[in-house]
Scaffold this motif. Structure first.
Motif, PDB file in Angstrom:
ATOM      1  N   GLY A 272      25.824  44.981  46.148  1.00  0.00           N
ATOM      2  CA  GLY A 272      26.881  44.250  45.821  1.00  0.00           C
ATOM      3  C   GLY A 272      28.026  44.733  46.164  1.00  0.00           C
ATOM      4  O   GLY A 272      28.471  45.639  47.011  1.00  0.00           O
ATOM      5  N   SER A 273      29.131  44.293  45.374  1.00  0.00           N
ATOM      6  CA  SER A 273      30.388  44.503  45.696  1.00  0.00           C
ATOM      7  C   SER A 273      30.797  46.017  45.268  1.00  0.00           C
ATOM      8  O   SER A 273      30.329  46.542  44.532  1.00  0.00           O
ATOM      9  CB  SER A 273      31.490  43.649  44.906  1.00  0.00           C
ATOM     10  OG  SER A 273      32.773  43.966  45.156  1.00  0.00           O
ATOM     11  N   VAL A 274      31.954  46.555  46.100  1.00  0.00           N
ATOM     12  CA  VAL A 274      31.975  48.015  45.632  1.00  0.00           C
ATOM     13  C   VAL A 274      32.698  48.152  44.474  1.00  0.00           C
ATOM     14  O   VAL A 274      33.180  49.056  43.899  1.00  0.00           O
ATOM     15  CB  VAL A 274      32.828  48.677  46.830  1.00  0.00           C
ATOM     16  CG1 VAL A 274      32.081  49.130  47.856  1.00  0.00           C
ATOM     17  CG2 VAL A 274      33.976  47.919  47.304  1.00  0.00           C
ATOM     18  N   THR A 275      33.281  46.947  44.274  1.00  0.00           N
ATOM     19  CA  THR A 275      34.015  46.659  42.815  1.00  0.00           C
ATOM     20  C   THR A 275      33.051  46.286  41.562  1.00  0.00           C
ATOM     21  O   THR A 275      33.573  45.933  40.469  1.00  0.00           O
ATOM     22  CB  THR A 275      35.199  45.554  42.944  1.00  0.00           C
ATOM     23  OG1 THR A 275      34.737  44.348  43.294  1.00  0.00           O
ATOM     24  CG2 THR A 275      36.045  45.984  44.000  1.00  0.00           C
ATOM     25  N   ALA A 276      31.884  46.039  41.645  1.00  0.00           N
ATOM     26  CA  ALA A 276      30.897  45.909  40.669  1.00  0.00           C
ATOM     27  C   ALA A 276      30.920  46.996  39.823  1.00  0.00           C
ATOM     28  O   ALA A 276      31.021  48.006  40.028  1.00  0.00           O
ATOM     29  CB  ALA A 276      29.675  45.526  41.161  1.00  0.00           C
ATOM     30  N   PRO A 277      30.695  46.712  38.442  1.00  0.00           N
ATOM     31  CA  PRO A 277      30.862  47.548  37.513  1.00  0.00           C
ATOM     32  C   PRO A 277      29.895  48.937  37.516  1.00  0.00           C
ATOM     33  O   PRO A 277      30.419  49.967  37.418  1.00  0.00           O
ATOM     34  CB  PRO A 277      30.295  46.893  36.292  1.00  0.00           C
ATOM     35  CG  PRO A 277      30.583  45.478  36.377  1.00  0.00           C
ATOM     36  CD  PRO A 277      30.820  45.271  37.770  1.00  0.00           C
ATOM     37  N   PRO A 278      28.610  48.731  38.113  1.00  0.00           N
ATOM     38  CA  PRO A 278      27.873  49.862  38.115  1.00  0.00           C
ATOM     39  C   PRO A 278      28.267  51.025  39.252  1.00  0.00           C
ATOM     40  O   PRO A 278      27.845  52.140  39.210  1.00  0.00           O
ATOM     41  CB  PRO A 278      26.647  49.299  38.843  1.00  0.00           C
ATOM     42  CG  PRO A 278      26.536  48.187  38.194  1.00  0.00           C
ATOM     43  CD  PRO A 278      27.960  47.655  38.467  1.00  0.00           C
TER      44      PRO A 278
ATOM     45  N   THR B  24      41.301  47.525  31.902  1.00  0.00           N
ATOM     46  CA  THR B  24      41.211  47.026  30.376  1.00  0.00           C
ATOM     47  C   THR B  24      40.260  45.697  30.659  1.00  0.00           C
ATOM     48  O   THR B  24      39.757  45.292  29.452  1.00  0.00           O
ATOM     49  CB  THR B  24      42.515  46.682  29.835  1.00  0.00           C
ATOM     50  OG1 THR B  24      43.379  45.780  30.681  1.00  0.00           O
ATOM     51  CG2 THR B  24      43.223  47.867  29.689  1.00  0.00           C
ATOM     52  N   ASN B  25      40.310  45.211  31.729  1.00  0.00           N
ATOM     53  CA  ASN B  25      39.459  43.909  32.308  1.00  0.00           C
ATOM     54  C   ASN B  25      38.694  44.093  33.474  1.00  0.00           C
ATOM     55  O   ASN B  25      39.309  44.373  34.504  1.00  0.00           O
ATOM     56  CB  ASN B  25      40.235  42.698  32.300  1.00  0.00           C
ATOM     57  CG  ASN B  25      39.527  41.595  32.294  1.00  0.00           C
ATOM     58  OD1 ASN B  25      38.374  41.442  32.806  1.00  0.00           O
ATOM     59  ND2 ASN B  25      40.438  40.394  32.170  1.00  0.00           N
ATOM     60  N   ALA B  26      37.314  44.157  33.586  1.00  0.00           N
ATOM     61  CA  ALA B  26      36.473  44.795  34.485  1.00  0.00           C
ATOM     62  C   ALA B  26      36.556  43.370  35.686  1.00  0.00           C
ATOM     63  O   ALA B  26      35.975  43.493  36.636  1.00  0.00           O
ATOM     64  CB  ALA B  26      35.091  44.835  33.894  1.00  0.00           C
TER      65      ALA B  26
END
Length: 392
Positions: free
Chosen positions: A131-137, A146-148
């Motif tokens: 997925g994206s390298v900015t995905a939560p995992p 403060t906001n994912a």
């Protein structure tokens, strides 16, 4: 006088050698040279079993043969509400936080992420994702937000939060949006910082791992496409597979005396489950098994490999009775009760309309090539964080 100097020199060398042996035996040797954490949302035991029986000629040898298993209780996030973001933040920091926040405790105070701790221990660090390298995992291991959902901020923190050595995955839109809004050119900055930038599978394979200390590959605008065996056979597939990225990341990170820490996110299993596309689920689980096989082959004997399912995402078969489903639509999340329809054998399901349900109560952990410390029984996401930290 000369013989005294020689004796003194030999004594000093002897003391130094004894200290070196002691230091290696009691400090270096017990710790894993490499630590690899695979994060796979939706990887339920049911879906593993379904994949195993779908083709008897392709058993999941790498995935199903572990040294230990633990149940991860997400309910330990109480009194705060658990969601996909706060669970991963708990794993990364060892501290409970509020929903949809990363790298912060419940009071909003920034906490140490595991990538920071690994870097301070002298390890090289990397993130790999389908997925994206900015995905939560993945983002939970480097970000403080403060906001994912603020993907532009996450894209900046990929490069600013800590000097991640290897970054491979999707997320080109998030990185490009920073520049399009009149901001920074993150790819140009990465080039100036010494990153070797690759754009496709062929580029990735051509990288000389032994002298590449910084590697950046953003291969898709958002997530990578599902694995396509026909494109692989034709040799025309521009996208690296999860096994490809895992292997190359290890090869670049391992040239470090203090070891490395690598986080690998296989997000396509959960994506296929949300689409209720069981054939894709099976295909992506097999890609995960191959990535684990590559990790076990290339990481060496002194490597701790962890496979972590933070929560389940279960696709629902149409026509399995009166079922309550959760559907993601443009208008947001809604609930609907669907009547029974014609039954279908589960192994031949999909693709259907996106129908799924998530269970955030429990996850699970498998441990491979365990060195020294053990983890078993019921643990919290914070316990998993502390376990990894002890191995750094």
């Amino acid at each position: 006088m000369n013989w005294r100097l020689r004796v003194l020199s030999l004594l000093i060398l002897g003391v130094f050698a004894a200290f070196s042996v002691y230091y290696y035996r009691y400090y270096i040797a017990p710790k894993a040279q490499g630590i690899i954490l695979f994060v796979v949302p939706g990887l339920s035991l049911y879906n593993l079993g379904l994949t195993e029986i779908s083709d008897s000629t392709q058993p999941l040898n790498a995935t199903l043969h572990s040294n230990g298993v633990a149940i991860v209780d997400n309910n330990t996030l109480q009194p705060y509400t658990a969601d996909a973001v706060s669970i991963m933040s708990f794993v990364s920091t060892g501290e409970k936080g509020l929903p949809n926040q990363m790298g912060l405790d419940a009071n909003g105070v920034p906490q140490d992420n595991l990538l920071y701790k690994a870097q301070r221990a002298g390890r090289t660090i990397g993130i790999v994702g389908t997925g994206s390298v900015t995905a939560p995992p993945l983002a939970a291991f480097y970000a403080h937000v403060t906001n994912a959902n603020r993907t532009e901020e996450l894209a900046k923190q990929v490069f600013d939060s800590t000097a991640i050595n290897v970054i491979l995955g999707g997320g080109g839109d998030a990185i490009a949006s920073v520049k399009s809004d009149g901001g920074r050119d993150l790819l140009k900055e990465a080039d100036l910082r010494g990153y070797k930038i690759v754009q496709n599978r062929a580029d990735l394979e051509d990288v000389p791992a032994w002298r590449t200390r910084k590697l950046l590959g953003i291969f898709a605008s958002q997530k990578l496409p599902y694995y396509d065996p026909l494109a692989d056979e034709s040799g025309q597939n521009p996208y690296p597979s999860l096994p490809d990225m895992t292997r190359r990341a290890i090869q670049c990170l391992e040239f470090n005396l203090n070891g490395y820490f690598l986080v690998v996110h296989q997000g396509l299993v959960a994506d296929a489950l949300r689409e209720n596309n069981i054939p894709r689920v099976i295909s992506e689980i097999r890609q995960l098994d191959l990535a684990l096989k590559e990790a076990r082959a290339y990481a060496g004997k002194k490597t701790l490999i962890l496979l972590y399912c933070p929560y389940e995402v279960q696709g629902l078969p149409r026509g399995s009775g009166q079922i309550l489903v959760t559907t993601e639509s443009e208008s947001g999340r809604r609930r609907a009760s669907e009547p029974a329809e014609e039954r279908h054998p589960l192994v031949f399901l999909g693709p259907f309309l996106p129908e799924f349900r998530s269970s955030l109560g429990f996850g699970w952990l498998s441990v491979y090539k365990q060195t020294g410390a053990v983890v078993e029984g019921f643990i919290s996401p914070g316990d998993l964080s502390h376990f990894i930290e002890q191995q750094l």
